[in-house]
Design a protein around this motif. Structure first.
Motif, short mmCIF file in Angstrom:
data_model
loop_
_atom_site.label_atom_id
_atom_site.label_comp_id
_atom_site.label_asym_id
_atom_site.label_seq_id
_atom_site.Cartn_x
_atom_site.Cartn_y
_atom_site.Cartn_z
N UNK A 130 2.10 0.27 1.18
CA UNK A 130 3.15 -0.69 0.86
C UNK A 130 2.83 -2.09 1.34
N UNK A 131 3.86 -2.92 1.42
CA UNK A 131 3.66 -4.32 1.79
C UNK A 131 3.17 -4.45 3.23
N UNK A 132 3.45 -3.44 4.07
CA UNK A 132 2.97 -3.50 5.45
C UNK A 132 1.44 -3.46 5.44
N UNK A 133 0.88 -2.54 4.66
CA UNK A 133 -0.58 -2.46 4.56
C UNK A 133 -1.16 -3.64 3.80
N UNK A 192 4.04 -10.53 4.95
CA UNK A 192 4.80 -9.45 4.31
C UNK A 192 5.83 -10.03 3.33
N UNK A 193 6.40 -11.18 3.70
CA UNK A 193 7.33 -11.85 2.79
C UNK A 193 6.62 -12.28 1.50
N UNK A 194 5.41 -12.87 1.66
CA UNK A 194 4.69 -13.35 0.49
C UNK A 194 4.34 -12.20 -0.45
N UNK A 195 3.92 -11.07 0.13
CA UNK A 195 3.59 -9.91 -0.70
C UNK A 195 4.80 -9.52 -1.54
N UNK A 196 5.95 -9.47 -0.88
CA UNK A 196 7.14 -9.00 -1.60
C UNK A 196 7.58 -10.03 -2.64
#
Ligand code: SF4
Lengths: 455, 185
Positions: free
Chosen positions: A312-315, A351-355
């Motif tokens: 997920x976005x964490x990885x 993580x914000x940018x990924x989402x």
């Protein structure tokens, strides 16, 4: 499934995903989809060296009484209150042995409207030296309830493993049952499932991005993003009859078709979000006070991510290029590959940018699929046969895996691995890169599910 | 002197039982009614306790606060402290690991307290009924004043139900909180 000797089992290399046991074997799952097993000897199996295996080994002990030989972490996972009156001695939380440390206890009931869990911080001043998360408070016995039921009946438990990822869990469960019983769902169902899964991703991404901004003091962003989530849920209710789209993905297909006015409602919601997204994203880029809170906060270093390889976005915010939609992949994503954003900073901002990056991608996919919906059946009945199957779906927070063993149409054993199991230990690490006041922000940026791991 | 005292005693009327100034009473009553409406009818603070949910109910409970539903406009808000709360709102089953914490939250709240069970799980265990890890619904922890069915109930249903509960209790502020069942809604 590959049966290994105890020595090979313990030495097996790979990116660990999950571990569980049934009456006869211990199973371990590695990326992208490699299942290995070892025979239990007197209810025990060799512990695995992967750091992510700890939680699963503790869980296997509490659920089935199986021991991981050589495991160093033997704290209870979910069995906290064994006494008949549900009390138990409160555990010792150890602090790092340095001077001036004090502990702060938070939970199991938290301040916000979220799930229960206990956090124990060891602090020196404001600096967080250690965080220990004690989970298990949301344990409901989901796996035990699945046993003895047909996949169709047990689907309602899968839909309630983690309410925010109900579509993804239902999808992984359905795919596990379909693999076990050798059934291919109709194409229309496959596309409707994917539309629902991407809507779910959008609903969660928007509401979480807003919540993170709110924790940094930007209530305006929270209001706008919460409105986007509301609009998506309202569209989902029009299209599929349920705001969270619960119980619609079922083994064999989908339980109902999209309503005639559903597509228009979804497109409207997507257009509204698409229209507002650039101006909202700009706020993240333009305001120094917001950047100050999220950049460099709650860092999960690429090296740490390499040890746990979270999904997920964490990885993906820490350099792990992994998405279950691409690898191992499942329909319809095999024919419609998704763009996978990658960052390496590993902080809240990454993580914000990924989402934020994933939002346009989901919008594009849903639009595309709504226009090209196949017109075959909605569901095929599953045969009453036997088999074993793995299913995976990329929920908004990462891959969720379901494993089913079915005998004559009834589930004999089941296991569910939510992406959160690998996110929780990383939250414990990330918390120690900041001060206590940053914790809400870090926690929201990871947003691990409690119910999803407590089962 | 004795006869004088005795005569006085015989002739004097028994004093009327103490009675407050009717105007003042009326005034106080009005003030009390207003105060209790505030206490039990408006501006209530809710303490949410998740006792074993799948987090679906929390999502929709949070959605009651968004721009569309705006629960706060009805005088209802969420508070982190049970000591400041008038309503205890329980989501999820009575999971074994949460019963003690939920009990302590209830005990920390000043009476009168209205207790709400939100969602099918909190009503009777929902789909998790009969699991050995589950004691049942929220009523196995503390008596419930209002059940809000749904899996999860929508934000609109949640707000309607909460307002019904408040109206039922605001009609007569001197009355004890009235228990509502889902069928009353
Ligand atoms: S009632 Fe439904 S949505 Fe609410 S906690 Fe229970 S299973 Fe989840």
């Amino acid at each position: 499934m590959i049966l290994l000797s105890p020595a090979d089992w313990a030495a097996h290399q790979g990116k660990f995903i999950a571990l569980w046991t049934d009456a006869q074997y211990a199973y371990a799952l590695y990326q992208p989809q490699q299942l290995v097993a070892v025979e239990l000897v007197e209810g025990a199996y060799p512990a695995l060296p992967h750091p992510g295996a700890n939680w699963y080994q503790r869980l296997a002990h509490d659920l089935n009484g199986h021991k991981a030989q050589g495991a160093t972490d033997t704290r209870p996972a979910i069995e906290h209150f064994r006494n008949p009156d549900f009390t138990a001695p409160w555990p010792e939380f150890t602090s790092p042995g340095v001077e001036g440390v004090h502990q702060v206890a938070v939970g199991p009931i938290h301040a916000a409207i979220i799930e229960p869990g206990h956090f124990r911080f060891s602090l020196r001043g404001e600096e967080v030296l250690k965080l220990e998360a004690r989970l298990g408070y949301a344990h409901k016995g989901t796996l035990a309830l699945m046993r003895g039921k047909s996949p169709r009946l047990a689907a309602r438990y899968a839909a309630r493993v983690s309410g925010d990822a109900t579509v993804a869990h239902s999808l992984a469960f359905a795919q596990a049952a379909e693999t076990a019983l050798d059934t291919t769902p109709p194409a229309r169902a496959v596309y409707l499932r994917a539309i629902m899964a991407e809507l779910e991703r959008l609903a969660n991404h928007t509401s979480d991005i807003g919540a993170i901004a709110a924790d940094a003091g930007f209530a305006f962003l929270d209001a706008r993003f919460a409105l986007a989530r509301e609009t998506i849920c309202a569209a989902a209710a029009i299209a599929f009859g349920h705001r969270l789209m619960m119980d619609i993905v079922v083994p064999g297909g989908v339980a109902g078709d999209i309503m005639p006015e559903g597509a228009a409602a979804i497109i409207d919601a997507l257009s509204a979000l698409e229209f507002e997204l650039p101006s909202l994203t700009r706020v993240f880029e333009d305001y120094a006070s917001l950047q100050d809170r999220v950049i460099g906060t709650g860092i999960i270093s690429p090296a740490l991510a390499e040890a746990y390889h979270p999904g997920g976005y964490v990885g993906r915010a820490s350099g792990q290029a992994h998405d279950a939609r691409a690898q191992p992949g499942y329909p319809p994503y095999l024919d419609h590959p998704i763009h996978m954003p990658i960052q390496h900073e590993g902080d809240v901002a990454a993580r914000l940018r990924i989402r934020l990056d994933e939002i346009p991608e989901s919008i594009r996919s849903i639009r595309n699929w709504l226009q090209t919906l196949p017109t075959d059946a909605l569901a095929y009945a599953l045969p009453q046969t036997s088999g074993m199957g793995l299913g995976v779906a990329e929920s908004f927070r990462g891959p969720v895996w379901h494993w089913l063993h079915i005998e004559s149409g009834a589930i004999t054993t089941a296991f569910i691995a939510d992406a959160s199991a690998l996110h929780w230990p990383l939250l414990e690490h990330a918390a120690t890169t900041g001060i206590l006041a940053d914790f809400p922000l870090i926690n929201k940026s990871i947003n691990a599910s409690y119910s999803g791991v407590d089962l | 002197m004795v006869w004088k005292t005795a005569l006085n005693h015989i002739l004097s009327k028994a004093p009327a039982p103490a009675k407050a100034d009717p105007a003042q009473v009326k005034d106080l009553r009005a003030r009390l009614a207003a105060a209790s409406t505030t206490k039990l009818g408006r501006a209530l603070a809710i303490r949410h306790v998740p006792a074993g949910s799948c987090n679906g109910c929390e999502l929709e409970l949070r959605a009651t606060q968004n721009l569309i539903h705006d629960l706060t406009q009805y005088g209802l808000s969420f508070t982190p402290s049970p000591r400041h709360a008038d309503i205890l709102l329980i989501t999820g089953v009575a999971g074994r690991n949460m019963i003690e914490a939920a009990r302590q939250a209830r005990a920390a709240m000043p009476d009168p307290v209205l207790v709400v069970a939100l969602g099918d799980c909190a009503i009777d265990g929902g789909v998790f009924k009969a699991s050995p890890a589950v004691q049942g619904g929220a009523d196995t922890i503390t008596p419930i004043d209002l059940f809000i069915p749904g899996c999860p109930p929508t934000p609109t249903q949640i707000i309607q139900a909460l307002l019904t509960l408040i109206e039922a209790n605001a009609l007569d502020p001197m009355k004890k909180p009235r228990r509502l069942r889902a069928r009353d809604l």
